[in-house]
Design a protein around this motif. Sequence first.
Motif: not given
Length: 420
Positions: A209-229
């Motif tokens: 649910n929350a916006i994740r601001v992370v240095c390891s934004p790999s969108y083949d796992v849990a990172f969601i580009p339109h939600k996370d940063v």
Amino acid sequence: MIVSKSTPLPSSSFASYSLCSLQGSLLTLAILTLVSFTYLSLKSFHSSLSLPPQTNSSISFLLNLQDSEVDADVIHFPNIFHLNYMEMEKNFKIYVYPDGDPNTFYQTPRKLTGKYASEGYFFQNIRESRFLTHDPEQAHLFFIPISCHKMRGKGTSYENMTIIVKDYVEGLIDKYPYWNRTLGADHFFVTCHDVGVRATEGVSFLVKNAIRVVCSPSYDVAFIPHKDVALPQVLQPFALPRGGNDIENRLHPHLAWTNLGFWAGHRNSKIRVILARVWENDTELDISNNRISRAIGPLVYQKRFYRTKFCVCPGGSQVNSARIADSIHYGCVPVILSNYYDLPFNDILDWRKFAVILNERDVYQLKQILKNISDAEFVSLHNNLVKVQKHFQWNSPPIRYDAFHMVMYELWLRHHVIKY
């Protein structure tokens, strides 16, 4: 005189005809709705800009209005960015939950130096900025100030990190009404070290649910580009001054003191193993299997960036690498060699204007790909690289268009949520 009589349609044909008429009517209605919506949207957009309706020149002037610090060459939609950025600076408000002992894992950064300085700077910058509000009713977003980097510094295990994060967030949910209004969609947390990603992944409702601001934004796992940063990983302070505007030092890789490409680091990923195995003995690519020893001389590693055209940035244990920000700072065109990497500020900056983006499978043709880039193309990449350097620099206090403000802009783009 013969009068023709119309032949009645069979019932099946009539049904088919009626269906076609209905479909046609619905299609026409859909088209009219779309046209009306577009017209009203444009009208609303123009009205919000307070445009005088009688002249086209005033519209053209305002839409072409550019801040001198906004570089149209490297931004996808510079006019839209400029207008949104001004709106963000004027109105955006963040509420920081006050809970948690700053001497443990909350509120304050672990440090502002090293590979994970980005996390520390954000914790500090948000309190130095105009965006901070102490009234939660004014807030567009809510910052959850828990630092997994500080936990790591105190030797906390992954399992205990997950428990600490879960207990802290659940305590905020029980104490305040704000999470439940959006199920956490207007909440965010910041973590640069991959331990933070691993620790928070154990708290499913936070990741979902929350916006994740992370240095390891790999969108083949849990990172969601339109939600996370995607948070840029920046190793600060930089050891040497900013490079750039030094084309003459880089355009002649056949000279003894310049290189076509450069990388030195640990083999802590498959792509790095392949990169070193294929190219470490090449005469035009300066590829080293290990980090350059300090015994060779002071700042030898950093100085290599100044005399190289392209700096290869393969993913390590995660998709990201602090080497990308190093390359940008020292004026060396980065070569991104990492799959599934949602690059920082990717929806703002056109990375292909100042970097070379490759798939990991391209590593075998790396030298030829770089040699095929003409001098004119390289000059353009290098000049554009200089223009984006300010976006990958943290400052205290923060300044316009620096890394902090770019992250805030990404959050601003994500602040429109439904509250219950």
